[in-house]
Design an enzyme around this catalytic site. Structure first.
Site, PDB file in Angstrom:
ATOM      1  N   GLU A 194       0.811  -1.220   0.000  1.00 20.29           N
ATOM      2  CA  GLU A 194       0.000   0.000   0.000  1.00 20.29           C
ATOM      3  C   GLU A 194       0.847   1.275   0.000  1.00 20.29           C
ATOM      4  O   GLU A 194       0.900   2.010   1.002  1.00 20.29           O
ATOM      5  CB  GLU A 194      -0.972   0.013   1.192  1.00 20.29           C
ATOM      6  CG  GLU A 194      -2.070  -1.020   1.075  1.00 20.29           C
ATOM      7  CD  GLU A 194      -3.204  -0.817   2.070  1.00 20.29           C
ATOM      8  OE1 GLU A 194      -3.013  -0.129   3.084  1.00 20.29           O
ATOM      9  OE2 GLU A 194      -4.292  -1.362   1.835  1.00 20.29           O
ATOM     10  N   GLU A 210      -6.746  -7.733  -0.429  1.00 23.27           N
ATOM     11  CA  GLU A 210      -7.189  -7.803   0.968  1.00 23.27           C
ATOM     12  C   GLU A 210      -8.690  -7.545   0.985  1.00 23.27           C
ATOM     13  O   GLU A 210      -9.137  -6.464   0.614  1.00 23.27           O
ATOM     14  CB  GLU A 210      -6.476  -6.750   1.821  1.00 23.27           C
ATOM     15  CG  GLU A 210      -4.963  -6.926   1.857  1.00 23.27           C
ATOM     16  CD  GLU A 210      -4.263  -5.882   2.729  1.00 23.27           C
ATOM     17  OE1 GLU A 210      -4.949  -5.153   3.467  1.00 23.27           O
ATOM     18  OE2 GLU A 210      -3.036  -5.784   2.643  1.00 23.27           O
TER      19      GLU A 210
HETATM   20  C1  GAL Z   1      -4.384  -2.540   4.970  1.00 24.70           C
HETATM   21  C2  GAL Z   1      -2.960  -3.043   5.088  1.00 24.70           C
HETATM   22  C3  GAL Z   1      -2.868  -4.302   5.924  1.00 24.70           C
HETATM   23  C4  GAL Z   1      -3.683  -4.161   7.173  1.00 24.70           C
HETATM   24  C5  GAL Z   1      -5.099  -3.850   6.803  1.00 24.70           C
HETATM   25  C6  GAL Z   1      -6.020  -3.752   7.987  1.00 24.70           C
HETATM   26  O1  GAL Z   1      -4.393  -1.171   4.765  1.00 24.70           O
HETATM   27  O2  GAL Z   1      -2.411  -3.302   3.818  1.00 24.70           O
HETATM   28  O3  GAL Z   1      -1.516  -4.552   6.239  1.00 24.70           O
HETATM   29  O4  GAL Z   1      -3.141  -3.151   7.968  1.00 24.70           O
HETATM   30  O5  GAL Z   1      -5.141  -2.637   6.124  1.00 24.70           O
HETATM   31  O6  GAL Z   1      -7.330  -3.452   7.572  1.00 24.70           O
END
Ligand code: GAL
Length: 635
Positions: A142, A313
C-alpha cells in the site's frame, strides 16, 4: 477467480503452520500472501539473513497445494536500518520526522534507502524467484498508506530540484510557468527551490502541483526499481502492488502500467465510515458498505493495468481502524467476493487468516479468531468457493460506458478547491453511482485510454486537457459529457487564454465567465433537480438543455458533446444519462434502492445491498427472471 488469504507465519508457532495450511485448502483457498512485513525476521542484523524459517513456511504451504504471493518487505524497514540511516524517514508537512515504531517509515526519495531496498529485494528474488510455489510478487505494501507519499525531507528537496531542472531546463522558464513574479517569488536558480510546505500562507498552486507530480513520479520509480529485480530473478511470475480505496495521492495509472496485475484492498465498511458519505448513507449501509464502494474500485483498478486485477485484501469482519467498526451482515463477505468475480477479478484474498492477539491490529477480524476457532466469515468463504465452482469461469461483457478518471485532477482540486466541498473523488463517485443505478457495466479509464469502442463517455472533470485528448474526443461520435471545471487550467496551473474551458472550446463553443462555490445545503433548483456546491456562468450561442428556475443554463449540448456547468444532484445526473443513453442506444434500468447488477458474458449478477428483500420485477422489464441455477446468497 481464485481465493486466498494474507498470512503471517512469523506471527505463529511453527507447529501450527501445517494445520493452518490444511485448513486454508479445505476452506477453498488456493493462494496465500506472505512476507510483506517480515524484514526483521528475514534479516535480523545487517547482512545476516535467516531464510530457513521462510523456506519452511513456503514448503509447508506448497505441501498443502497452496500457491504463494510473496511480498517484498520494504514497507517495514527494521530498527537497525533506521538507526544506521536516521535520515531515511519521511519528514511531514510540519517538518517533523516520522519515526520508527509502526510502518511505512521511509522517504521514497532517500537514495540510501532505495539501495537497501534493492539489496533486500534482490536477496529475496534470488532465493525464491524460481520456487515453484511462488506465482506472484507484491511490491511493498500500500504505497502511500498513512499519508506517506509526500515527504519534505532533504532527500526529497534535492531530487525535486533535479526533477524541476529536467522539466524546465532554465529557472526563468520555471518562474514564468509558475507565475513567480506574483509576491516576488522568483528564483535565481533551481537550487533555491524548496518543497512547498512551511510557507507563511498557501504556497503557489503551481509549485504544489509540480511537487505532487514529482512525488508521484518518485513512487513510480521506486516501484520500478523492485520490478526490474523481480523480472530478472523471477521470470514468468506476475507482479502486483496492492492499491488502497479512495486514494489518489499518486498516479495509479502510471504505477499500474508497469504491473502485470493491479490489486486493491477492499474494506467497504471502513471506507463508508471514514469517507464523505452522509449520515443517512452511513446508517443505511452500516453493515454492507455503500453499494458502489467495492464496484467503483473494481472498475477503477481494472483500468489501471491492462485489465488484469484482483482484490488482495478483503475485509472479513470488523476492522480496527475506522472511527466505528461494525460487523458485516451475514452474507456480505460472500456478496463482496462474488461481486469482485462479476467485475472480472482473478483473485480475492481475505485479510487476514487469523486475527492477531497482539500489537496494533489485535481488534481486526480474520477468518479465524485468535484462538483458531472459525470466525463468522469462514463459512461464507466456503460458500463463495462453492458458488465460484458452480458459476464457472466468467468472461467479461464489455462495458459500453466509460468514465474518465484523472489523478492529476484530484491533485488540482485538492490544492485549490475554491469551495470546500469540491472533492474530485466524490464527484466521480457520484457520477459512477448514478450510472450504476441505471444497471450499466462501466469502465473507469485513464485520460490516455482508447475510447473508440464506447457508446457513452463521461468526464466528471478534467481541468488540464492532456496532449492528444482533444483529437481523440473530436473523433468520438458517441454522446460525451464534460463536467464542471474541465479545461479550466493550463499545464502549469494558470487560467487558460480565452478563459475556461480552454482548448475544449474546440469540442463545444462556450466560455465560462465566472464561477461560484456554494456552501453546504444550498441548492440552485431546476425542474425537479438541483445544482449544489459549484455553478458556472456560461457565455454561448448554444441553447441550454437544462435551465435553472431563474433562467441560467446548466447543461449545454453541441451535437454529441455536452458540458455541465455545475455539480449536478442525482436527479439531474439521471436525466442527463437518460438522454445520452437514448442517443447512444443503451438500455437502462431503474434499480430500486440498494440493488445493483453486473453482467458477464454468461450471467447477470444481482446484488442486494439493502437490508430489505427486493422484488426484481421492480427493477424493470429487462431484468431476467431468476432461473433454477441462480445461487441465492445467505440472505
Ligand atoms: C491494509 C494493510 C494491511 C492491514 C489492513 C487492515 O491497509 O495493507 O496490512 O493493515 O489494512 O485493515
Amino acid at each position: 477467480m481464485k481465493l486466498g488469504c494474507c498470512y503471517y507465519p512469523e506471527h505463529w508457532p511453527e507447529d501450527v503452520w501445517a494445520e493452518d495450511a490444511r485448513r486454508m485448502a479445505e476452506m477453498g483457498l488456493s493462494l496465500v500472501r506472505i512476507g510483506e512485513f517480515a524484514w526483521s525476521r528475514i534479516e535480523p542484523e545487517p547482512g545476516r539473513y535467516e531464510w530457513d524459517w521462510l523456506d519452511r513456511a513456503i514448503d509447508t504451504l506448497d505441501a498443502a497445494g497452496l500457491k504463494v504471493i510473496m511480498g517484498t518487505p520494504t514497507a517495514t524497514p527494521p530498527k537497525w536500518l533506521v538507526d544506521q540511516m536516521p535520515d531515511m524517514v519521511a519528514i511531514d508537512e510540519n517538518g517533523r520526522r516520522r519515526g520508527f515504531g509502526s510502518r511505512r517509515h521511509y522517504c521514497f526519495s532517500h537514495e540510501g534507502y532505495r539501495d537497501e531496498c534493492t539489496r533486500i529485494v534482490t536477496a529475496m528474488a534470488r532465493r525464491y524467484g524460481e520456487h515453484p510455489a511462488i506465482v506472484m510478487w507484491q511490491t511493498d505494501n500500500e504505497y502511500g498508506c498513512h499519508d506517506t507519499v509526500l515527504s519534505y525531507s532533504k532527500a526529497a528537496a534535492a531530487r525535486f530540484r533535479v526533477w524541476l531542472a529536467a522539466r524546465y531546463e532554465t529557472v526563468e522558464a520555471l518562474n514564468t510557468a509558475w507565475g513567480n513574479v506574483f509576491w516576488s517569488m522568483e528564483y535565481g536558480s533551481f537550487d533555491e527551490v524548496d518543497p512547498p510546505n512551511l510557507t507563511v500562507t498557501e504556497a503557489n498552486p503551481a509549485h504544489w502541483l509540480d511537487y505532487r507530480r514529482f512525488a508521484s513520479d518518485e513512487v513510480v520509480s521506486f516501484n520500478r526499481e523492485q520490478l526490474a529485480i523481480l523480472r530478472e530473478h523471477s521470470p514468468d511470475r506476475d507482479i502486483t502492488h496492492n492499491f488502497m480505496g479512495f486514494f489518489s495521492e499518486f498516479d495509479h495509472h502510471e504505477v499500474g502500467r508497469d504491473l502485470d496485475v493491479a490489486t486493491w484492498d477492499s474494506y467497504p465498511l471502513g471506507f463508508l465510515e471514514q469517507f464523505w458519505f452522509s449520515d443517512t448513507e452511513k446508517r443505511a449501509y452500516l453493515r454492507q458498505g455503500h453499494p458502489d464502494i467495492a464496484a467503483f474500485h473494481h472498475d477503477l483498478y481494472r483500468g489501471c493495468s491492462n485489465g488484469r486485477w484482483g482484490v488482495m485484501e478483503q475485509q472479513p469482519g470488523p476492522v480496527n481502524w475506522a472511527r466505528f467498526n461494525p460487523a458485516p451482515l451475514p452474507g456480505m463477505v460472500e456478496l463482496w467476493t462474488l461481486e469482485a468475480m462479476a467485475h472480472g477479478a482473478e483473485l480475492t484474498s481475505y485479510f487476514r487468516w487469523r486475527q492477531a492477539p497482539f500489537a496494533q491490529e489485535q481488534m481486526h477480524a480474520g477468518l479465524l479468531r485468535p484462538d483458531s476457532s472459525e470466525a463468522e466469515a469462514a463459512a461464507e468463504v466456503r460458500a463463495a468457493a462453492r458458488a465460484i465452482r458452480i458459476l464457472g469461469p466468467q468472461t467479461p461483457d464489455p462495458a459500453k460506458v466509460a468514465v474518465v478518471f484523472s489523478y492529476e485532477a484530484a491533485w488540482i482540486f485538492g490544492i485549490q478547491p475554491q469551495g470546500r466541498s469540491f472533492r474530485y473523488l466524490e464527484l466521480v463517485f457520484e457520477w459512477y453511482s448514478a450510472l450504476r443505478q441505471c444497471g450499466l457495466n462501466i469502465d473507469i479509464v485513464s485520460p490516455a485510454a482508447d475510447l473508440s469502442g464506447y457508446s457513452m463517455v463521461l468526464v466528471p472533470s478534467l481541468p488540464i486537457v492532456p496532449e492528444g485528448f482533444l483529437d481523440k474526443f473530436a473523433a468520438l461520435s458517441c454522446p460525451v459529457l464534460l463536467g464542471p471545471r474541465s479545461g479550466s487550467k493550463t499545464e502549469s496551473f494558470s487560467i487558460p487564454e480565452g478563459l475556461a474551458p480552454g482548448e475544449l472550446k474546440r469540442l463545444i463553443p462556450l466560455t465560462i465567465t465566472r464561477v461560484e462555490s456554494l456552501r453546504d445545503g444550498i441548492h440552485e433548483t431546476g425542474d425537479g433537480w438541483s445544482i449544489t456546491r459549484w455553478r458556472e456562468d456560461v457565455q454561448t450561442d448554444l441553447e441550454p438543455e437544462f435551465v435553472l428556475a431563474d433562467g441560467r443554463g446548466i447543461v449545454f449540448r453541441d451535437d454529441n458533446i455536452r458540458y455541465c456547468a455545475g455539480w449536478p444532484d442525482h436527479a439531474l445526473m439521471r436525466r442527463i444519462i437518460e438522454k445520452m443513453a437514448q442517443e447512444g442506444d443503451i438500455g437502462l434500468l431503474d434499480l430500486p434502492e440498494g440493488l445493483r447488477v453486473r453482467r458477464t458474458a454468461s450471467h447477470l449478477f444481482i446484488f442486494n445491498y439493502s437490508t430489505e428483500p427486493r422484488v426484481l420485477a421492480e427493477a424493470g422489464e429487462r431484468v431476467l427472471p431468476i432461473t433454477a441455477d441462480a445461487i441465492p446468497l445467505g440472505r
